[in-house]
Scaffold this active site. Structure first.
Site, PDB file in Angstrom:
ATOM      1  N   PRO A   1       0.738  -1.264   0.016  1.00  0.00           N
ATOM      2  CA  PRO A   1       0.220   0.025  -0.004  1.00  0.00           C
ATOM      3  C   PRO A   1       0.792   1.296  -0.033  1.00  0.00           C
ATOM      4  O   PRO A   1       1.843   1.435   0.590  1.00  0.00           O
ATOM      5  CB  PRO A   1      -0.874  -0.207   1.223  1.00  0.00           C
ATOM      6  CG  PRO A   1       0.032  -1.168   2.085  1.00  0.00           C
ATOM      7  CD  PRO A   1       0.579  -2.056   1.291  1.00  0.00           C
ATOM      8  N   ASN A   2       0.236   2.128  -0.946  1.00  0.00           N
ATOM      9  CA  ASN A   2       0.839   3.685  -1.065  1.00  0.00           C
ATOM     10  C   ASN A   2       2.207   3.834  -1.706  1.00  0.00           C
ATOM     11  O   ASN A   2       2.431   4.752  -1.797  1.00  0.00           O
ATOM     12  CB  ASN A   2       1.062   4.212   0.381  1.00  0.00           C
ATOM     13  CG  ASN A   2      -0.230   4.347   1.167  1.00  0.00           C
ATOM     14  OD1 ASN A   2      -1.318   4.899   0.605  1.00  0.00           O
ATOM     15  ND2 ASN A   2      -0.379   3.780   2.315  1.00  0.00           N
TER      16      ASN A   2
ATOM     17  N   ARG B   1       4.888  10.790  -2.723  1.00  0.00           N
ATOM     18  CA  ARG B   1       4.718  10.609  -1.432  1.00  0.00           C
ATOM     19  C   ARG B   1       5.793  10.966  -0.390  1.00  0.00           C
ATOM     20  O   ARG B   1       6.931  10.098  -0.612  1.00  0.00           O
ATOM     21  CB  ARG B   1       4.304   9.157  -1.237  1.00  0.00           C
ATOM     22  CG  ARG B   1       4.151   8.613   0.211  1.00  0.00           C
ATOM     23  CD  ARG B   1       4.097   7.102   0.337  1.00  0.00           C
ATOM     24  NE  ARG B   1       3.709   6.670   1.523  1.00  0.00           N
ATOM     25  CZ  ARG B   1       4.151   5.427   2.024  1.00  0.00           C
ATOM     26  NH1 ARG B   1       4.676   4.564   1.190  1.00  0.00           N
ATOM     27  NH2 ARG B   1       3.959   5.112   3.231  1.00  0.00           N
TER      28      ARG B   1
ATOM     29  N   TYR C   1      11.053   8.863   0.898  1.00  0.00           N
ATOM     30  CA  TYR C   1      10.978   7.855  -0.107  1.00  0.00           C
ATOM     31  C   TYR C   1      11.513   8.465  -1.458  1.00  0.00           C
ATOM     32  O   TYR C   1      11.471   7.617  -2.474  1.00  0.00           O
ATOM     33  CB  TYR C   1       9.576   7.513  -0.266  1.00  0.00           C
ATOM     34  CG  TYR C   1       8.873   6.786   1.103  1.00  0.00           C
ATOM     35  CD1 TYR C   1       9.440   5.589   1.640  1.00  0.00           C
ATOM     36  CD2 TYR C   1       8.120   7.375   1.661  1.00  0.00           C
ATOM     37  CE1 TYR C   1       8.854   4.758   2.600  1.00  0.00           C
ATOM     38  CE2 TYR C   1       7.300   6.854   2.827  1.00  0.00           C
ATOM     39  CZ  TYR C   1       7.863   5.705   3.201  1.00  0.00           C
ATOM     40  OH  TYR C   1       7.426   5.120   4.512  1.00  0.00           O
TER      41      TYR C   1
ATOM     42  N   ASN D   1       8.050  -5.711  -0.948  1.00  0.00           N
ATOM     43  CA  ASN D   1       7.951  -4.499   0.248  1.00  0.00           C
ATOM     44  C   ASN D   1       6.459  -4.672   0.478  1.00  0.00           C
ATOM     45  O   ASN D   1       5.392  -3.867  -0.386  1.00  0.00           O
ATOM     46  CB  ASN D   1       8.300  -3.282  -0.608  1.00  0.00           C
ATOM     47  CG  ASN D   1       8.329  -2.171   0.378  1.00  0.00           C
ATOM     48  OD1 ASN D   1       7.803  -2.549   1.649  1.00  0.00           O
ATOM     49  ND2 ASN D   1       8.947  -1.020   0.194  1.00  0.00           N
TER      50      ASN D   1
ATOM     51  N   ALA E   1       3.152  -0.783   4.942  1.00  0.00           N
ATOM     52  CA  ALA E   1       2.457  -0.878   6.353  1.00  0.00           C
ATOM     53  C   ALA E   1       1.928  -2.193   6.850  1.00  0.00           C
ATOM     54  O   ALA E   1       1.901  -2.541   7.751  1.00  0.00           O
ATOM     55  CB  ALA E   1       1.555   0.091   6.123  1.00  0.00           C
TER      56      ALA E   1
ATOM     57  N   GLU F   1      12.506  -9.709   1.586  1.00  0.00           N
ATOM     58  CA  GLU F   1      11.821  -8.491   2.254  1.00  0.00           C
ATOM     59  C   GLU F   1      12.732  -7.214   1.981  1.00  0.00           C
ATOM     60  O   GLU F   1      13.832  -7.495   2.335  1.00  0.00           O
ATOM     61  CB  GLU F   1      11.379  -8.725   3.778  1.00  0.00           C
ATOM     62  CG  GLU F   1      10.807  -7.568   4.471  1.00  0.00           C
ATOM     63  CD  GLU F   1      10.643  -7.734   5.718  1.00  0.00           C
ATOM     64  OE1 GLU F   1      10.676  -8.847   6.174  1.00  0.00           O
ATOM     65  OE2 GLU F   1      10.008  -6.877   6.554  1.00  0.00           O
TER      66      GLU F   1
ATOM     67  N   HIS G   1      12.755  -2.747   2.456  1.00  0.00           N
ATOM     68  CA  HIS G   1      12.269  -1.685   2.781  1.00  0.00           C
ATOM     69  C   HIS G   1      12.959  -0.234   2.260  1.00  0.00           C
ATOM     70  O   HIS G   1      14.315  -0.540   2.173  1.00  0.00           O
ATOM     71  CB  HIS G   1      12.040  -1.374   4.436  1.00  0.00           C
ATOM     72  CG  HIS G   1      11.068  -2.541   4.660  1.00  0.00           C
ATOM     73  ND1 HIS G   1       9.732  -2.516   4.468  1.00  0.00           N
ATOM     74  CD2 HIS G   1      11.226  -3.751   5.294  1.00  0.00           C
ATOM     75  CE1 HIS G   1       9.044  -3.517   4.986  1.00  0.00           C
ATOM     76  NE2 HIS G   1       9.970  -4.273   5.516  1.00  0.00           N
TER      77      HIS G   1
ATOM     78  N   ARG H   1      12.981   4.898  12.470  1.00  0.00           N
ATOM     79  CA  ARG H   1      11.445   5.474  12.338  1.00  0.00           C
ATOM     80  C   ARG H   1      10.609   5.177  13.730  1.00  0.00           C
ATOM     81  O   ARG H   1      11.409   4.516  14.673  1.00  0.00           O
ATOM     82  CB  ARG H   1      10.663   5.217  11.191  1.00  0.00           C
ATOM     83  CG  ARG H   1      11.655   5.518   9.909  1.00  0.00           C
ATOM     84  CD  ARG H   1      10.987   5.257   8.616  1.00  0.00           C
ATOM     85  NE  ARG H   1       9.746   6.199   8.583  1.00  0.00           N
ATOM     86  CZ  ARG H   1       8.798   5.838   7.470  1.00  0.00           C
ATOM     87  NH1 ARG H   1       9.264   5.071   6.605  1.00  0.00           N
ATOM     88  NH2 ARG H   1       7.843   6.641   7.561  1.00  0.00           N
TER      89      ARG H   1
HETATM   90  C1  DQA Z   1       8.228   0.916   4.042  1.00  0.00           C
HETATM   91  C2  DQA Z   1       8.133   1.422   5.419  1.00  0.00           C
HETATM   92  C3  DQA Z   1       6.874   1.100   5.994  1.00  0.00           C
HETATM   93  O1  DQA Z   1       6.897   1.111   7.326  1.00  0.00           O
HETATM   94  C4  DQA Z   1       5.793   2.146   5.523  1.00  0.00           C
HETATM   95  O2  DQA Z   1       4.635   1.853   5.838  1.00  0.00           O
HETATM   96  C5  DQA Z   1       5.797   1.993   3.892  1.00  0.00           C
HETATM   97  C6  DQA Z   1       7.243   1.748   3.242  1.00  0.00           C
HETATM   98  C7  DQA Z   1       9.337   1.335   3.236  1.00  0.00           C
HETATM   99  O3  DQA Z   1       9.711   1.016   2.031  1.00  0.00           O
HETATM  100  O4  DQA Z   1      10.390   2.174   3.850  1.00  0.00           O
HETATM  101  O5  DQA Z   1       4.733   2.017   3.147  1.00  0.00           O
HETATM  102  O6  DQA Z   1       7.936  -0.522   3.737  1.00  0.00           O
END
Ligand code: DQA
Length: 142
Positions: free
Chosen positions: A9-10, A17, A22, A71, A74, A95, A97, A104
């Site tokens: 998501p997102n 964003r 990011y 990835n 959230a 995995e 990120h 964070r």
């Molecule tokens: C994320 C880190 C997560 O905590 C966050 O909710 C994201 C992006 C990252 O790639 O840094 O949406 O997965």
């Protein structure tokens, strides 16, 4: 070697964003760079904002791909279902990120995915995906 990059998501909003966290690049643009750099690997990219769809895509990928770069955004920190899907498939899942989740908020310090991941790459910006692909090559899966 066929690898699926699967974003949660997102992450469709990358580029606009929270650019301070990011970056300024869209994932589509970055994906083109990856395809050029790793021309010998069949790379696919998919994204969804919906938890159940992520589970469906992980399940489907076990038949179609040699590995997943995931990835889950959230959902990483909340989804038992996605963690179970990663445990259920017998292809390696790396995995990733973009941000350093450990620098964070506390709720970003835990992952339902890591336990069953082949490895975890955190905090190198979009380069995290590049390193994940490289890890498949180095592990001999590519
Ligand atoms: C994320 C880190 C997560 O905590 C966050 O909710 C994201 C992006 C990252 O790639 O840094 O949406 O997965």
């Amino acid at each position: 070697m066929k690898l699926l990059i699967l974003n949660g998501p997102n992450l469709n909003l990358l580029g606009t964003r929270e650019p301070e966290t990011y970056g300024n690049k869209s994932f589509e643009d970055y994906f083109s760079d990856l395809q050029f750099k790793f021309r010998n690997i069949e790379l696919s990219y998919d994204q969804t904002n919906i938890e159940g769809e992520l589970i469906d895509k992980i399940q489907q990928a076990r038949n179609d791909f040699d590995g997943i770069i995931l990835n889950a955004a959230a959902y990483t920190h909340t989804s038992v279902g996605i963690g179970d899907a990663v445990a259920a498939v017998h292809i390696p899942v790396v995995e990733v990120h973009i941000s350093n989740t450990f620098s964070r908020e506390d709720f970003r310090h835990s992952s339902y995915i890591s336990k069953n991941a082949a490895g975890v790459i955190i905090g190198f910006g979009l380069k995290s995906y590049d390193l994940a692909i490289q890890s498949f090559i180095d592990m001999g899966n590519a």
